[in-house]
Write a protein that holds these residues in place. Sequence first.
Motif, mmCIF file in Angstrom:
data_model
loop_
_atom_site.group_PDB
_atom_site.id
_atom_site.type_symbol
_atom_site.label_atom_id
_atom_site.label_comp_id
_atom_site.label_asym_id
_atom_site.label_seq_id
_atom_site.Cartn_x
_atom_site.Cartn_y
_atom_site.Cartn_z
ATOM 1 N N MET A 165 0.817 -1.212 0.000
ATOM 2 C CA MET A 165 0.000 0.000 0.000
ATOM 3 C C MET A 165 0.851 1.264 0.000
ATOM 4 O O MET A 165 0.550 2.230 -0.708
ATOM 5 N N GLU A 166 1.907 1.268 0.794
ATOM 6 C CA GLU A 166 2.786 2.443 0.822
ATOM 7 C C GLU A 166 3.412 2.689 -0.542
ATOM 8 O O GLU A 166 3.516 3.832 -0.997
ATOM 9 N N ASN A 167 3.830 1.623 -1.205
ATOM 10 C CA ASN A 167 4.434 1.769 -2.535
ATOM 11 C C ASN A 167 3.419 2.279 -3.550
ATOM 12 O O ASN A 167 3.722 3.168 -4.351
ATOM 13 N N ARG A 168 2.209 1.712 -3.500
ATOM 14 C CA ARG A 168 1.206 2.063 -4.514
ATOM 15 C C ARG A 168 0.639 3.454 -4.301
ATOM 16 O O ARG A 168 0.237 4.127 -5.264
ATOM 17 N N LEU A 169 0.598 3.907 -3.050
ATOM 18 C CA LEU A 169 -0.026 5.189 -2.714
ATOM 19 C C LEU A 169 1.005 6.229 -2.304
ATOM 20 O O LEU A 169 0.710 7.133 -1.522
ATOM 21 N N SER A 170 2.207 6.109 -2.844
ATOM 22 C CA SER A 170 3.319 6.958 -2.400
ATOM 23 C C SER A 170 3.109 8.441 -2.678
ATOM 24 O O SER A 170 3.750 9.293 -2.058
ATOM 25 N N LEU A 171 2.217 8.787 -3.608
ATOM 26 C CA LEU A 171 1.983 10.198 -3.941
ATOM 27 C C LEU A 171 0.970 10.858 -3.006
ATOM 28 O O LEU A 171 0.726 12.061 -3.114
ATOM 29 N N PHE A 172 0.385 10.094 -2.081
ATOM 30 C CA PHE A 172 -0.616 10.633 -1.153
ATOM 31 C C PHE A 172 -0.024 10.781 0.247
ATOM 32 O O PHE A 172 0.955 10.107 0.604
ATOM 33 N N ASN A 173 -0.651 11.638 1.035
ATOM 34 C CA ASN A 173 -0.283 11.767 2.447
ATOM 35 C C ASN A 173 -0.920 10.619 3.210
ATOM 36 O O ASN A 173 -2.145 10.527 3.310
ATOM 37 N N LEU A 174 -0.095 9.743 3.760
ATOM 38 C CA LEU A 174 -0.588 8.530 4.422
ATOM 39 C C LEU A 174 -0.471 8.602 5.943
ATOM 40 O O LEU A 174 -0.751 7.626 6.636
ATOM 41 N N ASP A 175 -0.082 9.775 6.454
ATOM 42 C CA ASP A 175 0.203 9.886 7.887
ATOM 43 C C ASP A 175 -1.032 9.655 8.755
ATOM 44 O O ASP A 175 -0.919 9.197 9.891
ATOM 45 N N GLU A 176 -2.216 10.002 8.237
ATOM 46 C CA GLU A 176 -3.433 9.913 9.044
ATOM 47 C C GLU A 176 -4.152 8.572 8.918
ATOM 48 O O GLU A 176 -5.205 8.356 9.513
ATOM 49 N N LEU A 177 -3.617 7.673 8.110
ATOM 50 C CA LEU A 177 -4.294 6.389 7.915
ATOM 51 C C LEU A 177 -4.204 5.513 9.168
ATOM 52 O O LEU A 177 -3.166 5.479 9.839
ATOM 53 N N ASP A 178 -5.277 4.796 9.448
ATOM 54 C CA ASP A 178 -5.288 3.819 10.536
ATOM 55 C C ASP A 178 -4.779 2.496 9.949
ATOM 56 O O ASP A 178 -5.549 1.655 9.486
ATOM 57 N N TRP A 179 -3.455 2.320 9.976
ATOM 58 C CA TRP A 179 -2.829 1.197 9.284
ATOM 59 C C TRP A 179 -3.279 -0.149 9.830
ATOM 60 O O TRP A 179 -3.450 -1.115 9.076
ATOM 61 N N GLU A 180 -3.480 -0.222 11.147
ATOM 62 C CA GLU A 180 -3.890 -1.499 11.742
ATOM 63 C C GLU A 180 -5.244 -1.935 11.195
ATOM 64 O O GLU A 180 -5.440 -3.100 10.812
ATOM 65 N N LEU A 181 -6.193 -0.998 11.123
ATOM 66 C CA LEU A 181 -7.528 -1.308 10.618
ATOM 67 C C LEU A 181 -7.509 -1.611 9.122
ATOM 68 O O LEU A 181 -8.129 -2.575 8.654
ATOM 69 N N VAL A 182 -6.761 -0.811 8.371
ATOM 70 C CA VAL A 182 -6.707 -0.975 6.916
ATOM 71 C C VAL A 182 -6.095 -2.316 6.531
ATOM 72 O O VAL A 182 -6.625 -3.042 5.682
ATOM 73 N N THR A 183 -4.970 -2.658 7.153
ATOM 74 C CA THR A 183 -4.288 -3.909 6.791
ATOM 75 C C THR A 183 -5.110 -5.130 7.195
ATOM 76 O O THR A 183 -5.102 -6.147 6.501
ATOM 77 N N GLN A 184 -5.852 -5.029 8.285
ATOM 78 C CA GLN A 184 -6.724 -6.140 8.678
ATOM 79 C C GLN A 184 -7.802 -6.380 7.627
ATOM 80 O O GLN A 184 -8.146 -7.526 7.321
ATOM 81 N N LYS A 185 -8.345 -5.289 7.073
ATOM 82 C CA LYS A 185 -9.367 -5.407 6.034
ATOM 83 C C LYS A 185 -8.805 -6.021 4.748
ATOM 84 O O LYS A 185 -9.543 -6.596 3.954
ATOM 85 N N ALA A 186 -7.491 -5.886 4.542
ATOM 86 C CA ALA A 186 -6.865 -6.395 3.315
ATOM 87 C C ALA A 186 -6.421 -7.846 3.431
ATOM 88 O O ALA A 186 -6.100 -8.472 2.413
ATOM 89 N N LEU A 187 -6.414 -8.384 4.642
ATOM 90 C CA LEU A 187 -5.988 -9.779 4.824
ATOM 91 C C LEU A 187 -6.887 -10.716 4.025
ATOM 92 O O LEU A 187 -8.103 -10.582 4.025
ATOM 93 N N GLY A 188 -6.261 -11.663 3.351
ATOM 94 C CA GLY A 188 -7.009 -12.620 2.540
ATOM 95 C C GLY A 188 -7.068 -12.263 1.077
ATOM 96 O O GLY A 188 -7.413 -13.097 0.245
ATOM 97 N N LEU A 189 -6.715 -11.005 0.744
ATOM 98 C CA LEU A 189 -6.653 -10.591 -0.652
ATOM 99 C C LEU A 189 -5.267 -10.884 -1.209
ATOM 100 O O LEU A 189 -4.280 -10.903 -0.471
ATOM 101 N N SER A 190 -5.194 -11.095 -2.503
ATOM 102 C CA SER A 190 -3.888 -11.296 -3.147
ATOM 103 C C SER A 190 -3.198 -9.955 -3.344
ATOM 104 O O SER A 190 -3.825 -8.887 -3.209
ATOM 105 N N SER A 191 -1.922 -9.993 -3.695
ATOM 106 C CA SER A 191 -1.181 -8.754 -3.960
ATOM 107 C C SER A 191 -1.839 -7.954 -5.081
ATOM 108 O O SER A 191 -1.958 -6.722 -5.002
ATOM 109 N N ALA A 192 -2.273 -8.650 -6.127
ATOM 110 C CA ALA A 192 -2.908 -7.961 -7.254
ATOM 111 C C ALA A 192 -4.210 -7.304 -6.817
ATOM 112 O O ALA A 192 -4.516 -6.178 -7.230
#
Length: 329
Positions: free
Chosen positions: A262-289
């Motif tokens: 996510m950091e690589n793909r969204l590098s042009l955005f300000n990511l400081d305010e993201l709730d990384w713990e919640l976001v990454t949990q929602k992404a579990l089970g998805l493939s990289s693509a």
Amino acid sequence: MATAEQFKALLKSHADGDDHRFYSIALQVAAKEARQGHTKLASDIKSLVEKSQKEDKVTAVSAKTLPFVHQPKSELKGLLELTPSDVHVEELVLSFDIKERLEKVVTEQRQKDRLREFGLFPRRKLLFTGPPGTGKTMSALMLATELRLPLYTIVLDSLITRYMGETAAKLRLVFDHIRQTRAVYLFDEFDAIGTQRGASNDVGEIRRVLNSFLLFVEQDYSESVIVAATNHPELLDQALYRRFDDIIQFEKPQLDQINMLMENRLSLFNLDELDWELVTQKALGLSSAEITQSCDDAAKDAVLYFDGQLSSDILIKALVRRNSRVQKK
């Protein structure tokens, strides 16, 4: 400031003469500096890159170009597809074990002459297994890029026919090309020809194709790299496994890899305010693509409807939408 890994990647790309990778990493550094509020430094880096790229284009136009010699012969047209490759090892977001094994393949191939002095040979027949979208094809592209070899994808639709013996004859042409032209050769969806002999849906022609492949791959002593990739390893004939130098099992990304993707793909955005713990949990089970596609969806929504401001809610909604599509398949 650039990380230690970025510094190493910059130095390596400069030493290798790989301008495209050098500029790409430099722009990543610029984007990171911009997010941290160092807009003047980011602007200077970007200007220097753009100026240097323009100079490179002028040099390329004035230089004498050599004819492209990697196109397959006429009898192989439709069987081999030349695939452009521009994926570097540092761009892959994979588990440490998988990345280490892929890097070992690259190192052994680069040092193949040294190995042969001791009667040793580099890994060159590889089987990639795992769910769709986990990096199998990207890894084949990376091998071609890092080894500076063309990548040929074998077009199975053209290879497999219903006429007795014709598929085996085409397969022989492919292996003749493998022997004559050093490259990376990708047999994608390999289970189409590697299905277990005696399976309930087995047909005589496919059985003959598998027997031919086993023979050709065992007799192949070329310098090419052969990659077979499948989403369904359970369908493969057991005799295939001992024909490969290494079998690499790809998996869906875990929390650390999801964060990095996510950091690589969204590098042009300000990511400081993201709730990384919640976001990454929602992404579990998805493939990289699927995670990459979700990031692209969220980025478009942020640009079009939220003035370029990316939030956790926007990203989570994109992940939930992608997850529901996956479950419907």
